[in-house]
Design an enzyme around this catalytic site. Structure first.
Site, PDB file in Angstrom:
ATOM      1  N   ASN A   1      -6.955  22.493 -27.341  1.00 51.47           N
ATOM      2  CA  ASN A   1      -6.155  21.512 -26.589  1.00 51.47           C
ATOM      3  C   ASN A   1      -6.433  21.590 -25.086  1.00 51.47           C
ATOM      4  OD1 ASN A   1      -5.005  20.617 -28.967  1.00 51.47           O
ATOM      5  ND2 ASN A   1      -3.250  22.006 -28.827  1.00 51.47           N
TER       6      ASN A   1
ATOM      7  N   ARG B   1      11.569  32.587 -37.190  1.00 48.19           N
ATOM      8  CA  ARG B   1      11.367  32.658 -35.738  1.00 48.19           C
ATOM      9  C   ARG B   1      11.195  34.089 -35.262  1.00 48.19           C
ATOM     10  NH1 ARG B   1      11.796  27.594 -32.506  1.00 48.19           N
ATOM     11  NH2 ARG B   1      12.089  26.064 -34.149  1.00 48.19           N
TER      12      ARG B   1
ATOM     13  N   ARG C   1      18.908  24.316 -36.691  1.00 52.13           N
ATOM     14  CA  ARG C   1      19.941  23.581 -35.984  1.00 52.13           C
ATOM     15  C   ARG C   1      20.577  22.553 -36.921  1.00 52.13           C
ATOM     16  NH1 ARG C   1      18.051  20.327 -32.982  1.00 52.13           N
ATOM     17  NH2 ARG C   1      15.833  20.763 -33.229  1.00 52.13           N
TER      18      ARG C   1
ATOM     19  N   CYS D   1       6.668  21.285 -32.561  1.00 52.37           N
ATOM     20  CA  CYS D   1       5.513  20.408 -32.366  1.00 52.37           C
ATOM     21  C   CYS D   1       4.523  20.961 -31.352  1.00 52.37           C
ATOM     22  CB  CYS D   1       5.962  19.014 -31.974  1.00 52.37           C
ATOM     23  SG  CYS D   1       6.754  18.148 -33.349  1.00 52.37           S
TER      24      CYS D   1
ATOM     25  N   ASP E   1       9.938  26.169 -23.635  1.00 52.65           N
ATOM     26  CA  ASP E   1      10.888  25.305 -24.354  1.00 52.65           C
ATOM     27  C   ASP E   1      11.725  24.407 -23.439  1.00 52.65           C
ATOM     28  OD1 ASP E   1      11.909  24.608 -27.004  1.00 52.65           O
ATOM     29  OD2 ASP E   1      13.786  25.576 -26.430  1.00 52.65           O
TER      30      ASP E   1
ATOM     31  N   TYR F   1      22.649  30.966 -36.315  1.00 54.06           N
ATOM     32  CA  TYR F   1      21.246  30.598 -36.071  1.00 54.06           C
ATOM     33  C   TYR F   1      21.015  30.224 -34.599  1.00 54.06           C
ATOM     34  CZ  TYR F   1      17.036  27.920 -35.617  1.00 54.06           C
ATOM     35  OH  TYR F   1      15.834  27.467 -35.152  1.00 54.06           O
TER      36      TYR F   1
ATOM     37  N   HIS G   1      13.406  19.192 -22.428  1.00 56.00           N
ATOM     38  CA  HIS G   1      12.880  20.007 -23.532  1.00 56.00           C
ATOM     39  C   HIS G   1      11.361  20.133 -23.358  1.00 56.00           C
ATOM     40  CE1 HIS G   1      12.613  20.559 -28.231  1.00 56.00           C
ATOM     41  NE2 HIS G   1      12.739  21.721 -27.623  1.00 56.00           N
TER      42      HIS G   1
ATOM     43  N   SER H   1      10.883  19.591 -31.435  1.00 54.65           N
ATOM     44  CA  SER H   1      10.963  20.923 -32.022  1.00 54.65           C
ATOM     45  C   SER H   1       9.836  21.152 -33.029  1.00 54.65           C
ATOM     46  CB  SER H   1      12.315  21.087 -32.718  1.00 54.65           C
ATOM     47  OG  SER H   1      13.345  20.852 -31.780  1.00 54.65           O
TER      48      SER H   1
ATOM     49  N   LYS I   1      19.915  25.592 -26.039  1.00 55.45           N
ATOM     50  CA  LYS I   1      20.029  24.147 -26.143  1.00 55.45           C
ATOM     51  C   LYS I   1      21.398  23.654 -25.658  1.00 55.45           C
ATOM     52  CE  LYS I   1      15.833  23.526 -27.436  1.00 55.45           C
ATOM     53  NZ  LYS I   1      15.266  24.134 -28.551  1.00 55.45           N
TER      54      LYS I   1
HETATM   55  P1  GTP Z   1      10.426  24.677 -30.839  1.00 48.29           P
HETATM   56  O1  GTP Z   1      10.544  26.129 -30.529  1.00 48.29           O
HETATM   57  O2  GTP Z   1      11.068  24.304 -32.133  1.00 48.29           O
HETATM   58  O3  GTP Z   1      10.928  23.794 -29.735  1.00 48.29           O
HETATM   59  O4  GTP Z   1       8.874  24.360 -31.147  1.00 48.29           O
HETATM   60  P2  GTP Z   1       7.523  24.318 -30.326  1.00 48.29           P
HETATM   61  O5  GTP Z   1       7.325  22.948 -29.817  1.00 48.29           O
HETATM   62  O6  GTP Z   1       7.457  25.432 -29.344  1.00 48.29           O
HETATM   63  O7  GTP Z   1       6.415  24.522 -31.455  1.00 48.29           O
HETATM   64  P3  GTP Z   1       5.368  25.706 -31.749  1.00 48.29           P
HETATM   65  O8  GTP Z   1       4.348  25.896 -30.653  1.00 48.29           O
HETATM   66  O9  GTP Z   1       6.129  26.902 -32.138  1.00 48.29           O
HETATM   67  O10 GTP Z   1       4.585  25.119 -32.998  1.00 48.29           O
HETATM   68  C1  GTP Z   1       5.203  24.749 -34.197  1.00 48.29           C
HETATM   69  C2  GTP Z   1       4.211  24.720 -35.323  1.00 48.29           C
HETATM   70  O11 GTP Z   1       3.115  23.856 -35.014  1.00 48.29           O
HETATM   71  C3  GTP Z   1       3.611  26.082 -35.626  1.00 48.29           C
HETATM   72  O12 GTP Z   1       3.519  26.236 -37.006  1.00 48.29           O
HETATM   73  C4  GTP Z   1       2.240  26.022 -35.005  1.00 48.29           C
HETATM   74  O13 GTP Z   1       1.334  26.859 -35.660  1.00 48.29           O
HETATM   75  C5  GTP Z   1       1.875  24.541 -35.149  1.00 48.29           C
HETATM   76  N1  GTP Z   1       0.994  24.079 -34.037  1.00 48.29           N
HETATM   77  C6  GTP Z   1       1.126  24.348 -32.721  1.00 48.29           C
HETATM   78  N2  GTP Z   1       0.120  23.787 -31.995  1.00 48.29           N
HETATM   79  C7  GTP Z   1      -0.669  23.135 -32.890  1.00 48.29           C
HETATM   80  C8  GTP Z   1      -1.865  22.361 -32.761  1.00 48.29           C
HETATM   81  O14 GTP Z   1      -2.409  22.152 -31.683  1.00 48.29           O
HETATM   82  N3  GTP Z   1      -2.381  21.828 -33.914  1.00 48.29           N
HETATM   83  C9  GTP Z   1      -1.796  22.045 -35.133  1.00 48.29           C
HETATM   84  N4  GTP Z   1      -2.363  21.499 -36.195  1.00 48.29           N
HETATM   85  N5  GTP Z   1      -0.679  22.787 -35.292  1.00 48.29           N
HETATM   86  C10 GTP Z   1      -0.111  23.314 -34.190  1.00 48.29           C
HETATM   87  C1  SPV Z   2      14.178  23.869 -31.288  1.00 47.76           C
HETATM   88  O1  SPV Z   2      14.670  23.606 -32.396  1.00 47.76           O
HETATM   89  O2  SPV Z   2      13.748  22.971 -30.518  1.00 47.76           O
HETATM   90  C2  SPV Z   2      14.055  25.272 -30.843  1.00 47.76           C
HETATM   91  C3  SPV Z   2      14.737  26.302 -31.614  1.00 47.76           C
HETATM   92  O3  SPV Z   2      13.459  25.536 -29.808  1.00 47.76           O
HETATM   93  S1  SPV Z   2      16.461  26.332 -31.299  1.00 47.76           S
HETATM   94  O4  SPV Z   2      16.725  27.354 -30.313  1.00 47.76           O
HETATM   95  O5  SPV Z   2      17.104  26.628 -32.543  1.00 47.76           O
HETATM   96  O6  SPV Z   2      16.873  25.050 -30.774  1.00 47.76           O
HETATM   97 MN    MN Z   3      12.896  23.698 -28.680  1.00 51.32          MN
END
Ligand code: GTP
Ligand code: SPV
Ligand code: MN
Length: 592
Positions: A502, A375, A80, A261, A286, A208, A237, A259, A217
């Protein structure tokens, strides 16, 4: 040559206002062809075949990964672009200091110049979509016009796209107008513009996800948050997850993490073997739309129908369900590929990369093989823990709201806000280390209230006032919590194992919602006692839990001072109640 509305090859069911708008856009952008998406499987296959032919997609190994394809986006177009994203309200103050702003007239003129003739030689896809279950009163529809077959195919995976959505638009009478072109993929000619007052989105120059899949979004957060404020609901979010305890009771929890996280991973968490009887039901990963219910609770739907998830770090150990889900019928964007044409990324134990995310022969000197923001795009129906309640028109009742961020220090593993208005301060005071999900520096702590810094389509001051008002409008507000999976030791290692583990924290959160769960009152909220978190079968070093749960007064005094100056930046729009909550935390810290 202008295309007259009667010469659009529109389906019978296309409402007059949609035809009219498509005709106007076609006259301005001059496509060679117009294709109205019906959302069928045959159409999806044809889109894929077309992209394999043109090189937009590469076929991955169909023996090991049936229905999987690889898309390389332009190397300058992998995340983004917050600095190129604008909220164009008549008054700059309505967009607020949290958004980039240009006057609507100027934005329209700038975008009209970019879109003029931009679809010459291309196909214009009309993509009708519905955010939310098709029969939900909370669902909202839009039409995305795009010249990208990758966007059209992705929208089919991510939303309820096609004929049924078009029919609902006919019934609703209104829809969000989203206009998108990949343009020249030139970062100098790239803008994502939002016009919340007229329910329009215009996006040019990027292919993207978050910049181009306009249902996500742009519509479901930036425009929807604006609509939600005026109509008395919330667009957030947040992931949505059902947590079933061994007694068979399910609590639904909504979590706002910035994002990359951990939302997708928490939403489809795989319970550890040492917690038998617990089950996880994914509603969304999301975005959540939350509505006050007649019973005084908050009810939530997931407007999406698929996941656009972070690939690196996904494996059978961290998340078996996510890993299994993306072995078939998945579009990968910017991952690496093995010599056997299997997708590959950092965190996978098997295989090794032969080609990097740009398709070049892999050379470690060029950095990671897969882009850190690579992704997967996949239908939610492939998630082994997909909840049948995800299609419930009225949504699910929410027991807890959880904020969280990536903080190497300071924020404890979990704490609970004292009440709703204190919880709003906890959300407004969030900060997190930046990630590769947006262009710019990674790992820098920045303020990200409610994980909505990039996504609230209006002034944060008004947004916090809306949060406070929502709390007053529900008689049974959910508990509000804050978590941090990312606290590190002096050597930089994560203190908490995260992922499936978790669930131990979610279990405490549920206990608290049921009026149980031991906790210590601290100036920032209630922190679990060490014994209150189930650690059975977890092998943590001695002292780790104490460190994870520590609340250090001087550190929090510094943090609260910083939050205070940040909030003050919203001037007169900052709600008085939030100022009061902030002063009270400072007073409690001074007494500690
Ligand atoms: P967006 O799609 O960008 O909104 O992200 P999201 O919040 O859905 O994040 P996602 O679950 O895809 O995790 C992002 C990164 O954090 C990945 O590389 C995961 O492997 C890592 N991750 C997720 N949960 C944990 C956790 O509990 N501990 C650690 N250390 N890493 C984590
Ligand atoms: C984020 O960046 O929080 C995502 C991916 O979930 S996007 O759809 O690019 O916003
Ligand atoms: Mn997101």
């Amino acid at each position: 040559m202008a295309t007259a509305p009667e010469h659009l090859d529109a389906p019978q069911s296309a409402p007059r206002n949609v035809r009219q708008w498509v005709a106007e856009v076609a006259a301005h952008t001059q496509p060679e062809r117009i294709h109205w998406c019906d959302g069928s499987e045959a159409e999806y296959r044809a889109l894929i075949q077309g992209m394999l032919g043109s090189g937009v997609l590469l076929q991955l190994n169909q023996q090991t990964h049936p229905g999987c394809y690889l898309h390389h986006s332009h190397p300058s177009d992998v995340a983004r672009v917050e600095h190129l994203t604008f909220v164009c309200t008549e008054q700059a103050a309505d967009a607020g200091p949290n958004n980039n702003w240009i006057a609507p007239g100027e934005a329209r003129a700038r975008m009209a110049a970019l879109f003029a003739g931009c679809m010459r030689g291309r196909t214009l896809y009309v993509v009708p979509y519905c955010m939310g279950p098709l029969d939900s009163p909370f669902a909202r529809c839009g039409v995305e016009i795009t010249d990208s077959p990758y966007v059209a195919a992705s929208m089919r995976l991510m939303t309820r796209m096609g004929a049924a959505a078009l029919e609902r638009i006919g019934r609703d009478g209104t829809f969000i107008r989203g206009l998108h072109s990949t343009g020249e993929l030139d970062p100098e000619r790239r803008f994502i513009m939002h016009f919340p007052e007229t329910l329009e989105i215009q996006s040019y120059g990027s292919g993207y996800g978050g910049n181009a899949l306009l249902g996500k979004k742009c519509h479901a957060l930036r425009i929807a948050s604006w609509q939600a404020r005026s109509e008395g609901w919330m667009a957030e979010h947040m992931l949505l997850v059902g947590v079933e305890n061994p007694a068979g009771q399910t609590h639904y929890i909504a979590c706002a993490f910035p994002s990359a996280c951990g939302k997708t991973n928490l939403a489809m968490l795989v319970p550890p073997e040492t917690m038998p009887g617990w089950k996880i039901w994914t509603i969304g990963d999301d975005i959540a739309w939350l509505h006050p219910g007649a019973d005084g609770r908050l009810w939530a739907i997931n407007p999406e129908a698929g996941y656009f998830g972070v690939v690196p770090g996904t494996n059978a150990q961290t998340n078996r369900h996510a890993n299994d889900m993306i072995q078939h019928n998945t579009i990968f964007t910017n991952v690496a590929m093995t010599a056997g044409r299997e997708p590959w990324w950092e965190g996978l134990e098997d295989g090794k990369p032969a080609f990097d995310w740009q398709g070049r022969p892999y050379d470690p000197k060029n950095g990671p093989a897969a882009h850190p923001n690579s992704r997967f795009t996949v239908s939610a129906h492939q998630n082994p823990s997909y909840s049948p309640m995800a299609d419930a028109p009225g949504g699910v009742p929410i027991s807890a709201l959880v904020f969280g961020g990536r903080r190497r220090s300071l924020a404890p593993l979990v704490y609970q806000a004292r009440n709703w208005s204190h919880g709003v301060l906890v959300g407004a005071g969030m900060a997190s280390e930046t990630t590769a999900a947006a262009t710019g520096a990674v790992g820098v702590v920045r303020r990200d209230p409610m994980a909505m810094q990039p996504f609230t389509g209006y002034n944060f001051g008004d947004y916090w006032a809306h949060w406070l008002a929502m709390g007053s409008s529900i008689s049974k507000p959910p508990g509000i919590f804050h978590v941090n999976w990312f606290r590190r030791d002096a050597a930089g290692r994560f203190l908490w194992p995260g992922f499936g583990e978790n669930l131990r924290v979610l279990a405490w959160i549920i206990e608290r919602c049921e009026g149980r769960g031991a906790a210590l009152e601290t100036p920032i909220g209630a922190v679990p006692t060490e014994a209150a978190i189930n650690l059975a079968g977890l092998d943590l070093d001695p002292g780790t839990m104490a460190e994870l749960l520590a609340v250090r007064t001087p550190d929090w005094q510094r943090e609260m001072e910083e939050i205070g100056s940040y909030l003050a930046g919203y001037g007169a729009r900052l709600p008085e109640a939030l100022r009061r909550e902030h002063a009270e935390v400072l007073a409690r810290l001074a007494r500690a």
